[in-house]
Design an enzyme around this catalytic site. Structure first.
Site, short mmCIF file in Angstrom:
data_model
loop_
_atom_site.label_atom_id
_atom_site.label_comp_id
_atom_site.label_asym_id
_atom_site.label_seq_id
_atom_site.Cartn_x
_atom_site.Cartn_y
_atom_site.Cartn_z
CG HIS A 106 -0.34 0.17 2.53
ND1 HIS A 106 -0.03 -0.88 3.34
CD2 HIS A 106 0.03 1.28 3.21
CE1 HIS A 106 0.50 -0.43 4.47
NE2 HIS A 106 0.55 0.89 4.41
CB SER A 226 3.06 1.51 6.24
OG SER A 226 1.89 1.63 6.97
#
Length: 416
Positions: A106, A226
């Site tokens: 992502h 992330s």
């Protein structure tokens, strides 16, 4: 299960962008190292998922990011089509090869921001605006097709960045492999947004396995972490941090299947489009049919002029140019050491034509003449740039500033 959150940061410098379609190569200009830069202020998008500090915050800030393995952990600035004005998404990556960075899917692909990232800046050992190893630029991005088709597919939320330079040779790299299990102690090192540009590290056990593909842990994180790799005491990455649920953080396990995919991506050549002119300055260098070096096409000769279609960073550490002829026909691949790239030098001033019969060329291959200088002899013209092809020097000339282009003229035809 919720989806992922990451923060969008406002960069303090202007950026240029290139389109990226699917997983195709993308041109990128190498960035300059940052020194003493002020940390950008956060411009927060609507939260989509929580990456959280669960219970006591056990993170410690790395005082010296130039120590291994921390120098192989990279701050990522990710530029997307729908994020204008120098805005970028912040993420974390791990160098697992000289020109290969492991991160979350992502971080590289997000439909909200226009799909594929246009480019990624990778800054190993980043610390509050400082880039001790400089800034590496992306040349190619990889994310599983399953994630592109279904971004909610948490088990395929991993990705890889190929770089235009082998910055991992300066930093060192971590290995990666299979073997994550409940109770195993791992370390998560990431650039969480709340740490304001510092690298945070926490170590603890894997608490549960949602499936063979997903692991849970209570190591504290926040948006920006992330893509962090969770690695063992042997500096082997076994999980890619991606998201969180209620009371846990979560990542994709590097299973045997994921390992196979990552190895294939890592071994892919990293190519960057060029679209420039080059001239051979070394004779006798082999021009190859392909980069497997299976067939010799010819050798270079001094002064050979070619079109440089792309440059490829080969696993052997050398850069190779893909060559076309002046007419656009494929010629082969050659080591970049044999070719000089013809680049312009800004002149931006007027000069006088002192030759009556110099040729005005349409291109730097001298394949088509636009005429001579006869009608312009003694006249003042505007010189925009100079090109040195290693054999001769040429000016790009106009009748006046902003006027009609006259072509490329040998520098001996002008004075002033």
């Amino acid at each position: 299960m919720n989806r992922r959150l990451f923060q969008v940061f406002v960069a303090w410098f202007l950026v240029s962008s290139w389109p990226l379609a699917g997983m195709q190569p993308v041109s990128a200009t190498a960035g300059a190292p940052v020194s003493g830069a002020v940390l950008p202020q956060a411009a927060v998008t609507t939260p989509i998922v929580n990456e959280s500090v669960i219970g006591k915050d056990t993170r410690t800030v790395v005082a010296n990011t130039m120590q291994f393995p921390y120098r192989a952990i990279a701050f990522l600035k990710v530029y997307f089509p729908k994020l204008g004005g120098g805005m970028y998404v912040q993420g974390t990556g791990t160098l697992i090869g000289a020109e290969t960075v492991l991160t979350a899917g992502h971080v590289l692909y997000d439909a909200r921001y226009g799909g594929w990232a246009q480019r990624v800046e990778v800054i190993p050992g980043y610390d509050r605006g400082k880039a001790p190893y400089g800034i590496a630029q992306s040349s190619r991005l990889f994310v599983p097709a399953a994630y592109v088709a279904t971004p909610n597919d948490a088990a395929s939320d991993y990705g890889l960045v190929k770089l235009t330079t082998q910055i991992g040779n300066q930093t060192g790299t971590l290995t990666f492999g299979t073997g994550a299990s409940v109770g195993q102690r791992v370390t998560l090192a990431g650039y969480s947004q709340d740490l304001k540009g510092q690298l945070g590290v926490a170590t603890g056990p894997i608490t549960s396995m949602w499936s063979p593909m997903l692991a849970q842990y209570q190591l504290p994180t926040s948006p920006g972490a992330s893509g962090s790799g969770l690695f063992t005491a042997q500096n082997r990455v076994v999980i890619v941090h991606t998201s969180a649920g209620v009371g846990y953080n979560q990542g994709v396990v590097i299973t045997a299947a994921v390992y196979k995919v990552l190895v294939a991506w890592r071994n892919t050549l990293a190519s960057t489009a060029m679209g420039k002119t080059g001239v051979a300055t070394k004779a006798g260098w082999t021009i190859w049919q392909d980069l497997k070096f299976s067939e010799k096409v010819r050798v270079t000769t001094l002064g050979l002029r070619v079109r440089l279609v792309s440059q490829t960073l080969h696993p052997n550490g050398a850069i190779y140019y893909r060559l076309n002829t002046a007419a656009g026909q494929f010629l082969g691949y050659v080591n970049a050491g044999a070719i000089r790239v013809v680049t312009p030098t800004t002149i931006a001033r007027t000069m006088v034509v002192v030759s009556r019969n110099a040729s005005r060329w349409q291109n730097l291959f001298y394949t088509k003449a636009l005429g001579s200088t006869a009608r312009y002899y003694g006249r003042t013209v505007y010189v925009a740039t100079r090109y040195n092809n290693g054999v001769a020097k040429y000016y790009s000339v106009y009748t006046k500033r902003g006027g009609t282009w006259l072509g490329y003229l040998n520098t001996v035809a002008l004075r002033g």
